[in-house]
Enzyme design. Structure first.
Site, PDB file in Angstrom:
ATOM      1  N   ASN A 126      51.082 -18.717 -15.298  1.00 13.29           N
ATOM      2  CA  ASN A 126      50.227 -20.096 -14.847  1.00 13.29           C
ATOM      3  C   ASN A 126      50.539 -19.979 -13.522  1.00 13.29           C
ATOM      4  O   ASN A 126      49.639 -20.261 -12.670  1.00 13.29           O
ATOM      5  CB  ASN A 126      50.573 -21.101 -15.572  1.00 13.29           C
ATOM      6  CG  ASN A 126      49.963 -20.978 -17.338  1.00 13.29           C
ATOM      7  OD1 ASN A 126      49.367 -19.923 -17.591  1.00 13.29           O
ATOM      8  ND2 ASN A 126      50.514 -21.953 -17.899  1.00 13.29           N
ATOM      9  N   HIS A 173       7.680 -33.115   9.647  1.00 17.43           N
ATOM     10  CA  HIS A 173       6.772 -32.878   8.610  1.00 17.43           C
ATOM     11  C   HIS A 173       6.084 -31.457   8.461  1.00 17.43           C
ATOM     12  O   HIS A 173       4.852 -31.389   8.181  1.00 17.43           O
ATOM     13  CB  HIS A 173       5.728 -33.865   8.539  1.00 17.43           C
ATOM     14  CG  HIS A 173       6.188 -35.354   8.601  1.00 17.43           C
ATOM     15  ND1 HIS A 173       6.739 -36.250   7.542  1.00 17.43           N
ATOM     16  CD2 HIS A 173       6.494 -35.956   9.827  1.00 17.43           C
ATOM     17  CE1 HIS A 173       7.014 -37.095   8.081  1.00 17.43           C
ATOM     18  NE2 HIS A 173       6.845 -37.185   9.432  1.00 17.43           N
ATOM     19  N   SER A 221       5.105  -2.939   0.591  1.00 14.19           N
ATOM     20  CA  SER A 221       4.658  -3.072  -0.619  1.00 14.19           C
ATOM     21  C   SER A 221       4.152  -1.950  -1.192  1.00 14.19           C
ATOM     22  O   SER A 221       3.715  -0.802  -0.571  1.00 14.19           O
ATOM     23  CB  SER A 221       3.341  -4.263  -0.649  1.00 14.19           C
ATOM     24  OG  SER A 221       2.569  -3.845  -1.682  1.00 14.19           O
ATOM     25  N   LYS A 252       1.312  -4.500   4.306  1.00 13.12           N
ATOM     26  CA  LYS A 252       2.570  -5.091   4.277  1.00 13.12           C
ATOM     27  C   LYS A 252       3.816  -4.815   4.832  1.00 13.12           C
ATOM     28  O   LYS A 252       4.334  -3.740   4.872  1.00 13.12           O
ATOM     29  CB  LYS A 252       2.719  -5.614   2.658  1.00 13.12           C
ATOM     30  CG  LYS A 252       1.829  -6.277   2.143  1.00 13.12           C
ATOM     31  CD  LYS A 252       1.520  -7.789   2.567  1.00 13.12           C
ATOM     32  CE  LYS A 252       1.790  -8.715   1.511  1.00 13.12           C
ATOM     33  NZ  LYS A 252       2.545  -9.435   0.863  1.00 13.12           N
ATOM     34  N   ASN A 298       7.297  -7.178   4.390  1.00 12.13           N
ATOM     35  CA  ASN A 298       7.711  -8.473   4.245  1.00 12.13           C
ATOM     36  C   ASN A 298       8.835  -8.767   4.356  1.00 12.13           C
ATOM     37  O   ASN A 298       9.684  -7.979   4.650  1.00 12.13           O
ATOM     38  CB  ASN A 298       7.789  -8.333   2.480  1.00 12.13           C
ATOM     39  CG  ASN A 298       6.407  -8.121   2.027  1.00 12.13           C
ATOM     40  OD1 ASN A 298       5.289  -8.449   2.698  1.00 12.13           O
ATOM     41  ND2 ASN A 298       6.189  -7.195   1.044  1.00 12.13           N
ATOM     42  N   GLU A 326      14.144 -13.864   2.373  1.00  7.49           N
ATOM     43  CA  GLU A 326      13.720 -14.441   1.012  1.00  7.49           C
ATOM     44  C   GLU A 326      14.881 -14.348   0.226  1.00  7.49           C
ATOM     45  O   GLU A 326      15.269 -15.179  -0.830  1.00  7.49           O
ATOM     46  CB  GLU A 326      12.532 -13.707   0.502  1.00  7.49           C
ATOM     47  CG  GLU A 326      11.334 -14.194   1.304  1.00  7.49           C
ATOM     48  CD  GLU A 326      10.143 -13.033   0.860  1.00  7.49           C
ATOM     49  OE1 GLU A 326       9.891 -12.986  -0.216  1.00  7.49           O
ATOM     50  OE2 GLU A 326       9.317 -12.709   1.670  1.00  7.49           O
ATOM     51  N   GLN A 352      40.342 -19.789 -16.403  1.00  2.37           N
ATOM     52  CA  GLN A 352      40.092 -18.345 -16.113  1.00  2.37           C
ATOM     53  C   GLN A 352      38.774 -18.282 -15.668  1.00  2.37           C
ATOM     54  O   GLN A 352      38.428 -17.428 -14.919  1.00  2.37           O
ATOM     55  CB  GLN A 352      40.485 -17.629 -17.487  1.00  2.37           C
ATOM     56  CG  GLN A 352      40.203 -16.106 -17.344  1.00  2.37           C
ATOM     57  CD  GLN A 352      40.770 -15.345 -18.379  1.00  2.37           C
ATOM     58  OE1 GLN A 352      42.018 -15.265 -18.587  1.00  2.37           O
ATOM     59  NE2 GLN A 352      40.038 -14.821 -19.378  1.00  2.37           N
TER      60      GLN A 352
HETATM   61  N1  ARG Z   1      44.020 -14.815 -16.906  1.00  6.08           N
HETATM   62  C1  ARG Z   1      44.672 -15.933 -16.777  1.00  6.08           C
HETATM   63  C2  ARG Z   1      43.692 -17.057 -15.908  1.00  6.08           C
HETATM   64  O1  ARG Z   1      42.857 -16.647 -15.048  1.00  6.08           O
HETATM   65  C3  ARG Z   1      45.984 -15.982 -16.245  1.00  6.08           C
HETATM   66  C4  ARG Z   1      46.803 -17.286 -16.822  1.00  6.08           C
HETATM   67  C5  ARG Z   1      47.190 -17.031 -18.292  1.00  6.08           C
HETATM   68  N2  ARG Z   1      48.047 -17.958 -18.608  1.00  6.08           N
HETATM   69  C6  ARG Z   1      48.120 -18.201 -20.105  1.00  6.08           C
HETATM   70  N3  ARG Z   1      48.854 -19.209 -20.477  1.00  6.08           N
HETATM   71  N4  ARG Z   1      47.249 -17.456 -21.066  1.00  6.08           N
HETATM   72  O2  ARG Z   1      43.501 -18.217 -15.883  1.00  6.08           O
END
Ligand code: ARG
Length: 465
Positions: free
Chosen positions: A110, A156, A277, A283, A285, A290, A322
């Protein structure tokens, strides 16, 4: 299926579940950041005596080799691994056996993924800023060259008052300048290191978070471990700033498309930036403009997607997060690509000065100046407005322009007109009398161009970062 967490499980993960859950397909994008973060982590673990110096050296050497092997193509990142973190760790353990198993001490995926994403985004902010700066250089060059290129200014989408091409371009200069400063703000707000926050509650090991933050060029460590692993504000801010950049480029593109049209012919987009085109041989373009306009929707979509994903998430980390990766990566690639292509298109297109001037002349853009002329001769503004309105009507019927009327025709409508009316409503006079700061008059424009030049010289926000 290479996973880091089999211990507690009695069954294999279902294949579909594995695939649904895996992120290696996209988070391999930050293999470099993942390795860099691990090197900082291990360096700190050794400093704290949690690993020996020898263990640290072995791990760092192997991590650097993994990096080299990935870059050279010798080691291929495959979907055999759940995510980039598992890939790196598994390869490390393969190369260093038991020593490598110590890498993840005091760390969770994490805080690891929060770090990787920040390192990646931080670099991308710098790159986007650099691309914006290049585009500003191109705009400034056009401004320098076209201080006297008269064109109609619009409101405008109706011709309003004469301006210059330098002035029109100067508007985009300001927009993109603000875009850059938004990126700098985001950088400064996000540049705190989440590493050492653990899964959510910090760790019992004596980690030196200030040290890892410094090693990774952050301003310092983040101050709440729960927030650290679940903060995606900077991504939302980035996608918001990106959306604004795209909105600006889209408006700019729209103008280039209109100006390039047969009706306007203000510009001629270079062949290298146009397409043809398959059926209509005549053409040419403006596809690039775009596409830039069109891709704006994609970036807005990413912003709404991440805002919606984050809404209602309880603290701290949830797998929903994620989802931040693919859309952010896509938006980064889209925005960088659009800025680059737009810069190329702008620097190669030709401006048709004559068509711009003629268009300004044909559109009664000097009507306000004609009214101002009468005011200077003592006619109250409201009366002057009415007189010029009637003159415009007369010109429309006669299919002529204000500057082409005879003095007799002028005097027939108001005796206040004199010979000097022609000079007063010439396109150049109309523009060059506008000398308030930010106005198109040549001298006012020169002052602004100098300021912008100075800004581009000094605006190296990331030089020491
Ligand atoms: N692939 C996960 C993400 O992008 C990584 C973290 C994973 N953590 C977990 N507790 N499963 O968030």
């Amino acid at each position: 299926m290479a996973q880091l967490w089999g211990g507690r499980f009695t069954k294999e993960t279902d294949r579909l579940v594995y695939n649904f859950n895996a992120s290696i397909g996209f988070d391999q994008k930050f293999y470099k950041e993942d390795i860099r973060g691990s090197i900082a982590h291990v360096t700190m673990l050794a400093k704290e005596g949690i690993l020996t110096g020898e263990e640290k050296d072995t791990i760092i050497k192997a991590l650097n080799e993994i990096l080299e092997d990935v870059e050279s193509g010798k080691l291929v990142i495959t979907d055999e691994y759940e995510d980039i973190h598992s890939f790196v760790e598994a390869n490390l353990i393969e190369r260093t056996k038991d020593i490598g198993k110590k890498l993840h001490t005091g760390r969770s995926r994490n805080d690891q993924v929060a770090l990787d994403m920040k390192l990646y985004v931080r670099e991308q902010i710098k790159e986007t800023d650099g691309l914006l700066k290049d585009l500003l250089e191109v705009i400034l060059a056009i401004m320098r060259e076209h201080k006297a290129t008269v064109m109609p200014g619009f409101t405008h989408l109706q011709k309003a008052q004469p301006v210059t091409l330098a002035h029109h371009m100067g508007a985009y200069f300001e927009m993109l300048k603000r875009d850059r400063s938004r990126l700098w703000d985001i950088y400064d707000r996000m540049n705190y290191c989440p590493l050492g926050s653990g899964a959510l509650a910090g760790t019992t090991y004596p980690l030196d978070r200030e040290y890892t933050a410094a090693l990774l060029d952050f301003y310092g460590p983040t101050l709440n471990s729960m927030d650290s692993v679940s903060d995606r504000d900077y991504i939302i801010e980035l996608l918001s700033a990106f959306s604004t950049i795209m909105m600006h480029l889209s408006r700019f593109s729209e103008e280039m498309i209109i100006w390039n049209s047969n009706e306007y012919q203000f510009i001629d987009i270079d062949d290298a930036y146009s397409t043809g085109s398959s059926i209509m041989p005549q053409k040419k373009n403006p596809d690039i403009a775009e596409l830039v306009r069109g891709k704006t929707g994609r970036v807005y979509g990413a912003l709404i997607a991440i805002l919606t994903t984050m809404k209602g998430l309880p603290l701290a980390y949830n797998k929903d997060m994620q989802e931040d990766k693919e859309l952010t990566f896509d938006a980064i690639d889209t925005v960088k690509g659009c800025i680059l292509l737009f810069t190329g298109m702008l620097s190669t297109l030709k401006f048709n000065k004559e068509a711009m001037r003629t268009s300004a002349q044909k559109g009664f853009t000097n009507a306000t100046d004609a009214a101002d002329y009468l005011v200077n001769k003592g006619v109250p503004f409201r009366d002057a407005h009415g007189i010029i309105g009637r003159l415009v009507l007369y010109c429309i019927e006669k299919k002529t322009a204000l500057e082409d009327l005879s003095l007799a025709e002028y005097k027939a409508i108001s005796p206040a007109f004199e010979e000097d009316i022609y000079e007063a409503i010439s396109m150049d006079a109309c523009v060059n009398k506008r000398l308030t700061t930010g106005a198109p008059g040549m001298e006012a424009m020169e002052t602004v161009i100098n300021i912008q030049e100075d800004y581009l010289k000094k605006s190296l926000h990331f030089r020491n970062k």
